[in-house]
Design a protein around this motif. Structure first.
Motif, short mmCIF file in Angstrom:
data_model
loop_
_atom_site.label_atom_id
_atom_site.label_comp_id
_atom_site.label_asym_id
_atom_site.label_seq_id
_atom_site.Cartn_x
_atom_site.Cartn_y
_atom_site.Cartn_z
N TYR A 264 2.87 -2.88 -8.96
CA TYR A 264 4.23 -2.74 -9.47
C TYR A 264 5.25 -3.55 -8.67
O TYR A 264 6.44 -3.51 -8.96
CB TYR A 264 4.66 -1.27 -9.48
CG TYR A 264 4.15 -0.51 -10.67
CD1 TYR A 264 4.92 -0.37 -11.81
CD2 TYR A 264 2.89 0.08 -10.65
CE1 TYR A 264 4.45 0.33 -12.90
CE2 TYR A 264 2.42 0.78 -11.73
CZ TYR A 264 3.20 0.91 -12.86
OH TYR A 264 2.73 1.59 -13.94
N GLN A 265 4.80 -4.28 -7.67
CA GLN A 265 5.71 -5.06 -6.83
C GLN A 265 6.48 -6.05 -7.69
O GLN A 265 5.91 -6.80 -8.47
CB GLN A 265 4.93 -5.79 -5.74
CG GLN A 265 5.81 -6.35 -4.66
CD GLN A 265 4.97 -6.86 -3.49
OE1 GLN A 265 3.78 -7.11 -3.62
NE2 GLN A 265 5.61 -7.02 -2.37
N GLY A 266 7.81 -6.03 -7.57
CA GLY A 266 8.67 -6.92 -8.33
C GLY A 266 9.00 -6.42 -9.72
O GLY A 266 9.75 -7.06 -10.45
N SER A 267 8.46 -5.29 -10.11
CA SER A 267 8.72 -4.72 -11.43
C SER A 267 9.97 -3.85 -11.40
O SER A 267 10.29 -3.22 -10.38
CB SER A 267 7.52 -3.88 -11.87
OG SER A 267 7.78 -3.27 -13.12
N VAL A 268 10.68 -3.81 -12.51
CA VAL A 268 11.86 -2.95 -12.61
C VAL A 268 11.44 -1.48 -12.57
O VAL A 268 12.06 -0.66 -11.92
CB VAL A 268 12.63 -3.24 -13.93
CG1 VAL A 268 13.77 -2.26 -14.12
CG2 VAL A 268 13.14 -4.67 -13.94
N ILE A 269 10.36 -1.17 -13.24
CA ILE A 269 9.84 0.20 -13.26
C ILE A 269 8.89 0.36 -12.08
O ILE A 269 8.04 -0.48 -11.83
CB ILE A 269 9.10 0.48 -14.57
CG1 ILE A 269 10.06 0.35 -15.76
CG2 ILE A 269 8.45 1.85 -14.56
CD1 ILE A 269 9.39 0.41 -17.10
N GLN A 270 9.05 1.45 -11.35
CA GLN A 270 8.21 1.74 -10.19
C GLN A 270 7.49 3.07 -10.40
O GLN A 270 8.02 3.97 -11.04
CB GLN A 270 9.06 1.82 -8.92
CG GLN A 270 9.67 0.50 -8.51
CD GLN A 270 8.61 -0.51 -8.09
OE1 GLN A 270 7.74 -0.20 -7.30
NE2 GLN A 270 8.68 -1.71 -8.64
N PRO A 271 6.28 3.19 -9.88
CA PRO A 271 5.57 4.48 -9.99
C PRO A 271 6.30 5.54 -9.18
O PRO A 271 6.95 5.24 -8.17
CB PRO A 271 4.19 4.18 -9.41
CG PRO A 271 4.38 2.99 -8.54
CD PRO A 271 5.52 2.21 -9.12
N LYS A 272 6.21 6.77 -9.64
CA LYS A 272 6.81 7.90 -8.93
C LYS A 272 5.70 8.87 -8.55
O LYS A 272 4.83 9.17 -9.36
CB LYS A 272 7.84 8.59 -9.82
CG LYS A 272 9.02 7.72 -10.18
CD LYS A 272 9.95 8.41 -11.12
CE LYS A 272 11.04 7.45 -11.56
NZ LYS A 272 11.82 7.97 -12.66
N PHE A 273 5.75 9.35 -7.33
CA PHE A 273 4.76 10.29 -6.85
C PHE A 273 5.48 11.58 -6.47
O PHE A 273 6.41 11.56 -5.66
CB PHE A 273 4.02 9.73 -5.61
CG PHE A 273 3.29 8.46 -5.91
CD1 PHE A 273 1.99 8.49 -6.36
CD2 PHE A 273 3.90 7.23 -5.72
CE1 PHE A 273 1.31 7.32 -6.63
CE2 PHE A 273 3.23 6.05 -5.98
CZ PHE A 273 1.92 6.10 -6.44
N LYS A 274 5.05 12.67 -7.05
CA LYS A 274 5.59 13.99 -6.68
C LYS A 274 4.45 14.76 -6.05
O LYS A 274 3.42 15.00 -6.69
CB LYS A 274 6.12 14.71 -7.92
CG LYS A 274 7.30 14.03 -8.56
CD LYS A 274 7.75 14.78 -9.78
CE LYS A 274 8.90 14.04 -10.46
NZ LYS A 274 9.34 14.74 -11.66
N ILE A 275 4.63 15.13 -4.81
CA ILE A 275 3.57 15.81 -4.07
C ILE A 275 4.05 17.21 -3.70
O ILE A 275 5.08 17.36 -3.05
CB ILE A 275 3.18 15.00 -2.82
CG1 ILE A 275 2.66 13.62 -3.27
CG2 ILE A 275 2.13 15.74 -2.00
CD1 ILE A 275 2.40 12.67 -2.15
N PHE A 276 3.28 18.19 -4.10
CA PHE A 276 3.58 19.59 -3.82
C PHE A 276 2.45 20.20 -3.00
O PHE A 276 1.35 19.63 -2.93
CB PHE A 276 3.76 20.37 -5.13
CG PHE A 276 4.84 19.83 -6.01
CD1 PHE A 276 6.17 20.20 -5.81
CD2 PHE A 276 4.56 18.94 -7.03
CE1 PHE A 276 7.17 19.69 -6.61
CE2 PHE A 276 5.55 18.45 -7.86
CZ PHE A 276 6.87 18.82 -7.63
N GLU A 277 2.71 21.34 -2.43
CA GLU A 277 1.69 22.00 -1.60
C GLU A 277 0.44 22.32 -2.40
O GLU A 277 -0.67 22.20 -1.91
CB GLU A 277 2.27 23.27 -0.98
CG GLU A 277 1.33 23.91 0.03
CD GLU A 277 1.97 25.08 0.72
OE1 GLU A 277 1.23 26.02 1.05
OE2 GLU A 277 3.20 25.07 0.94
N ASN A 278 0.61 22.77 -3.64
CA ASN A 278 -0.54 23.13 -4.48
C ASN A 278 -0.61 22.29 -5.73
O ASN A 278 -1.29 22.58 -6.64
CB ASN A 278 -0.51 24.60 -4.84
CG ASN A 278 -0.78 25.47 -3.63
OD1 ASN A 278 -1.74 25.26 -2.94
ND2 ASN A 278 0.10 26.40 -3.37
#
Length: 82
Positions: free
Chosen positions: A68-82
């Motif tokens: 995704y480098q240089g892309s307008v859209i970027q990945p999103k990571f949501k990390i929770f305990e469970n």
């Protein structure tokens, strides 16, 4: 945790939900930077490696971010305990 990975495909995104949180002792930062690889299932990982389906252990997140480098859209990571 006895639960399945969920993959949902939408017109504008793909969502992957992997229940169970990060392996014990692995921080969000370490995970996102790919500094440490902790295999949940070493037998399956070894099989995928020998079949040529993966190149190296612990490269997935780094490869996603890199693609995704240089892309307008970027990945999103949501990390929770469970």
């Amino acid at each position: 945790m006895n639960s399945q990975i969920k993959i949902s495909m939408f017109d504008d995104r793909i969502e992957i939900v992997s229940p169970g949180g990060l392996p014990s002792g692995l921080s969000k930062e370490e995970y996102l930077l790919g500094q440490i690889s902790i295999l949940r299932n070493p037998i399956l990982a070894n099989l995928f490696y020998r079949l040529g389906l993966i190149e190296q252990f612990g490269m997935g997140i780094r490869r996603i971010i890199s693609s995704y480098q240089g892309s307008v859209i970027q990945p999103k990571f949501k990390i929770f305990e469970n």
